[in-house]
Motif scaffolding. Sequence first.
Motif, PDB file in Angstrom:
ATOM      1  N   MET A  41      10.303  40.503  16.508  1.00  0.00           N
ATOM      2  CA  MET A  41       9.167  39.987  17.242  1.00  0.00           C
ATOM      3  C   MET A  41       8.575  41.141  18.068  1.00  0.00           C
ATOM      4  SD  MET A  41       9.000  36.697  19.857  1.00  0.00           S
ATOM      5  CE  MET A  41      10.049  35.712  18.830  1.00  0.00           C
ATOM      6  N   ASN A  42       7.270  41.331  17.960  1.00  0.00           N
ATOM      7  CA  ASN A  42       6.635  42.420  18.708  1.00  0.00           C
ATOM      8  C   ASN A  42       6.272  41.974  20.131  1.00  0.00           C
ATOM      9  OD1 ASN A  42       4.092  41.123  18.727  1.00  0.00           O
ATOM     10  ND2 ASN A  42       3.569  41.981  16.724  1.00  0.00           N
ATOM     11  N   LYS A  43       5.773  42.930  20.915  1.00  0.00           N
ATOM     12  CA  LYS A  43       5.447  42.647  22.324  1.00  0.00           C
ATOM     13  C   LYS A  43       4.417  41.533  22.463  1.00  0.00           C
ATOM     14  CE  LYS A  43       6.221  46.902  24.873  1.00  0.00           C
ATOM     15  NZ  LYS A  43       5.553  47.958  25.655  1.00  0.00           N
ATOM     16  N   GLU A  44       3.431  41.549  21.597  1.00  0.00           N
ATOM     17  CA  GLU A  44       2.369  40.543  21.666  1.00  0.00           C
ATOM     18  C   GLU A  44       2.921  39.142  21.400  1.00  0.00           C
ATOM     19  OE1 GLU A  44      -1.558  40.274  19.232  1.00  0.00           O
ATOM     20  OE2 GLU A  44      -1.542  42.207  20.290  1.00  0.00           O
ATOM     21  N   GLU A  45       3.794  39.021  20.407  1.00  0.00           N
ATOM     22  CA  GLU A  45       4.392  37.722  20.091  1.00  0.00           C
ATOM     23  C   GLU A  45       5.294  37.240  21.228  1.00  0.00           C
ATOM     24  OE1 GLU A  45       4.695  37.932  15.234  1.00  0.00           O
ATOM     25  OE2 GLU A  45       6.147  39.059  16.430  1.00  0.00           O
ATOM     26  N   LYS A  46       6.039  38.160  21.832  1.00  0.00           N
ATOM     27  CA  LYS A  46       6.894  37.803  22.959  1.00  0.00           C
ATOM     28  C   LYS A  46       6.051  37.327  24.140  1.00  0.00           C
ATOM     29  CE  LYS A  46      10.760  40.818  21.865  1.00  0.00           C
ATOM     30  NZ  LYS A  46      11.544  41.999  22.261  1.00  0.00           N
ATOM     31  N   ALA A  47       4.962  38.026  24.404  1.00  0.00           N
ATOM     32  CA  ALA A  47       4.075  37.636  25.506  1.00  0.00           C
ATOM     33  C   ALA A  47       3.464  36.263  25.219  1.00  0.00           C
ATOM     34  CB  ALA A  47       2.980  38.676  25.703  1.00  0.00           C
ATOM     35  N   TYR A  48       3.103  36.017  23.985  1.00  0.00           N
ATOM     36  CA  TYR A  48       2.529  34.729  23.606  1.00  0.00           C
ATOM     37  C   TYR A  48       3.521  33.599  23.893  1.00  0.00           C
ATOM     38  CZ  TYR A  48       0.967  30.868  20.749  1.00  0.00           C
ATOM     39  OH  TYR A  48       0.592  29.622  20.321  1.00  0.00           O
ATOM     40  N   ILE A  49       4.778  33.786  23.507  1.00  0.00           N
ATOM     41  CA  ILE A  49       5.803  32.765  23.742  1.00  0.00           C
ATOM     42  C   ILE A  49       5.962  32.524  25.246  1.00  0.00           C
ATOM     43  CG2 ILE A  49       8.278  32.253  23.556  1.00  0.00           C
ATOM     44  CD1 ILE A  49       6.695  31.903  20.934  1.00  0.00           C
ATOM     45  N   GLU A  50       5.929  33.583  26.031  1.00  0.00           N
ATOM     46  CA  GLU A  50       6.045  33.425  27.485  1.00  0.00           C
ATOM     47  C   GLU A  50       4.877  32.619  28.044  1.00  0.00           C
ATOM     48  OE1 GLU A  50       8.774  34.045  29.132  1.00  0.00           O
ATOM     49  OE2 GLU A  50       9.652  34.883  27.319  1.00  0.00           O
ATOM     50  N   TRP A  51       3.668  32.824  27.524  1.00  0.00           N
ATOM     51  CA  TRP A  51       2.513  32.036  27.957  1.00  0.00           C
ATOM     52  C   TRP A  51       2.697  30.571  27.579  1.00  0.00           C
ATOM     53  CZ3 TRP A  51      -1.001  32.662  31.434  1.00  0.00           C
ATOM     54  CH2 TRP A  51      -1.406  33.947  31.791  1.00  0.00           C
ATOM     55  N   VAL A  52       3.179  30.326  26.374  1.00  0.00           N
ATOM     56  CA  VAL A  52       3.400  28.947  25.928  1.00  0.00           C
ATOM     57  C   VAL A  52       4.407  28.259  26.853  1.00  0.00           C
ATOM     58  CG1 VAL A  52       4.405  27.526  24.076  1.00  0.00           C
ATOM     59  CG2 VAL A  52       2.752  29.318  23.522  1.00  0.00           C
ATOM     60  N   ILE A  53       5.480  28.965  27.208  1.00  0.00           N
ATOM     61  CA  ILE A  53       6.475  28.400  28.118  1.00  0.00           C
ATOM     62  C   ILE A  53       5.839  28.108  29.474  1.00  0.00           C
ATOM     63  CG2 ILE A  53       8.591  28.913  29.408  1.00  0.00           C
ATOM     64  CD1 ILE A  53       9.506  30.498  26.866  1.00  0.00           C
ATOM     65  N   LEU A  54       5.057  29.045  29.984  1.00  0.00           N
ATOM     66  CA  LEU A  54       4.415  28.859  31.285  1.00  0.00           C
ATOM     67  C   LEU A  54       3.506  27.632  31.282  1.00  0.00           C
ATOM     68  CD1 LEU A  54       3.845  29.917  34.150  1.00  0.00           C
ATOM     69  CD2 LEU A  54       1.978  31.235  33.156  1.00  0.00           C
ATOM     70  N   ILE A  55       2.698  27.490  30.260  1.00  0.00           N
ATOM     71  CA  ILE A  55       1.770  26.363  30.193  1.00  0.00           C
ATOM     72  C   ILE A  55       2.540  25.053  30.040  1.00  0.00           C
ATOM     73  CG2 ILE A  55      -0.098  25.304  28.853  1.00  0.00           C
ATOM     74  CD1 ILE A  55      -0.792  27.807  30.663  1.00  0.00           C
ATOM     75  N   ALA A  56       3.594  25.063  29.240  1.00  0.00           N
ATOM     76  CA  ALA A  56       4.400  23.845  29.083  1.00  0.00           C
ATOM     77  C   ALA A  56       5.052  23.465  30.410  1.00  0.00           C
ATOM     78  CB  ALA A  56       5.455  24.055  27.997  1.00  0.00           C
ATOM     79  N   LEU A  57       5.519  24.450  31.152  1.00  0.00           N
ATOM     80  CA  LEU A  57       6.095  24.168  32.473  1.00  0.00           C
ATOM     81  C   LEU A  57       5.045  23.600  33.417  1.00  0.00           C
ATOM     82  CD1 LEU A  57       8.362  27.299  32.922  1.00  0.00           C
ATOM     83  CD2 LEU A  57       9.123  24.915  32.870  1.00  0.00           C
ATOM     84  N   PHE A  58       3.846  24.140  33.361  1.00  0.00           N
ATOM     85  CA  PHE A  58       2.786  23.624  34.218  1.00  0.00           C
ATOM     86  C   PHE A  58       2.482  22.172  33.866  1.00  0.00           C
ATOM     87  CE2 PHE A  58      -1.596  22.680  35.236  1.00  0.00           C
ATOM     88  CZ  PHE A  58      -1.588  22.935  36.595  1.00  0.00           C
ATOM     89  N   ARG A  59       2.378  21.885  32.574  1.00  0.00           N
ATOM     90  CA  ARG A  59       2.122  20.508  32.162  1.00  0.00           C
ATOM     91  C   ARG A  59       3.213  19.581  32.678  1.00  0.00           C
ATOM     92  NH1 ARG A  59       1.026  20.620  25.792  1.00  0.00           N
ATOM     93  NH2 ARG A  59      -1.169  20.059  25.863  1.00  0.00           N
ATOM     94  N   ALA A  60       4.468  20.004  32.547  1.00  0.00           N
ATOM     95  CA  ALA A  60       5.588  19.190  33.025  1.00  0.00           C
ATOM     96  C   ALA A  60       5.522  19.002  34.538  1.00  0.00           C
ATOM     97  CB  ALA A  60       6.915  19.838  32.623  1.00  0.00           C
ATOM     98  N   THR A  61       5.102  20.049  35.250  1.00  0.00           N
ATOM     99  CA  THR A  61       4.991  19.958  36.708  1.00  0.00           C
ATOM    100  C   THR A  61       3.927  18.946  37.102  1.00  0.00           C
ATOM    101  OG1 THR A  61       5.702  22.246  36.956  1.00  0.00           O
ATOM    102  CG2 THR A  61       4.523  21.274  38.812  1.00  0.00           C
ATOM    103  N   VAL A  62       2.809  18.958  36.427  1.00  0.00           N
ATOM    104  CA  VAL A  62       1.737  18.002  36.717  1.00  0.00           C
ATOM    105  C   VAL A  62       2.230  16.576  36.451  1.00  0.00           C
ATOM    106  CG1 VAL A  62      -0.546  17.212  35.979  1.00  0.00           C
ATOM    107  CG2 VAL A  62      -0.135  19.644  36.374  1.00  0.00           C
ATOM    108  N   GLN A  63       2.934  16.392  35.343  1.00  0.00           N
ATOM    109  CA  GLN A  63       3.475  15.062  35.047  1.00  0.00           C
ATOM    110  C   GLN A  63       4.474  14.637  36.114  1.00  0.00           C
ATOM    111  OE1 GLN A  63       5.125  15.228  31.088  1.00  0.00           O
ATOM    112  NE2 GLN A  63       3.368  14.119  30.273  1.00  0.00           N
ATOM    113  N   GLN A  64       5.332  15.569  36.519  1.00  0.00           N
ATOM    114  CA  GLN A  64       6.332  15.257  37.523  1.00  0.00           C
ATOM    115  C   GLN A  64       5.665  14.888  38.843  1.00  0.00           C
ATOM    116  OE1 GLN A  64       9.486  14.746  37.186  1.00  0.00           O
ATOM    117  NE2 GLN A  64       9.844  14.381  39.354  1.00  0.00           N
ATOM    118  N   MET A  65       4.611  15.586  39.197  1.00  0.00           N
ATOM    119  CA  MET A  65       3.921  15.296  40.447  1.00  0.00           C
ATOM    120  C   MET A  65       3.365  13.878  40.430  1.00  0.00           C
ATOM    121  SD  MET A  65       3.455  16.678  43.286  1.00  0.00           S
ATOM    122  CE  MET A  65       2.498  16.450  44.749  1.00  0.00           C
TER     123      MET A  65
END
Length: 83
Positions: A1-25
């Motif tokens: 996996m290259n740097k760009e793909e790794k960064a993409y996965i990190e963004w996906v995780i961040l957005i999924a966490l944000f969505r979960a946080t909004v639901q939790q709130m």
Amino acid sequence: MNKEEKAYIEWVILIALFRATVQQMSMLIGRTKYEAKMIFNRWQKEGDRMVKLVEKHSDPQKLEAVTEIIENAVHEIRKANQV
């Protein structure tokens, strides 16, 4: 996996966490103090803007898969802490 793909996965995780946080709130509606709620509302608006920006360039299936994993983990936390 290259740097760009790794960064993409990190963004996906961040957005999924944000969505979960909004639901939790939403589980705390009516239970939070005024100031905390105002701060969260501002944070949520900015987060929504970020989600829209990242979602334009994201694979919706990957985002949903990560979000589902997070939601399942939260569900397990709730089950483990039931009395």
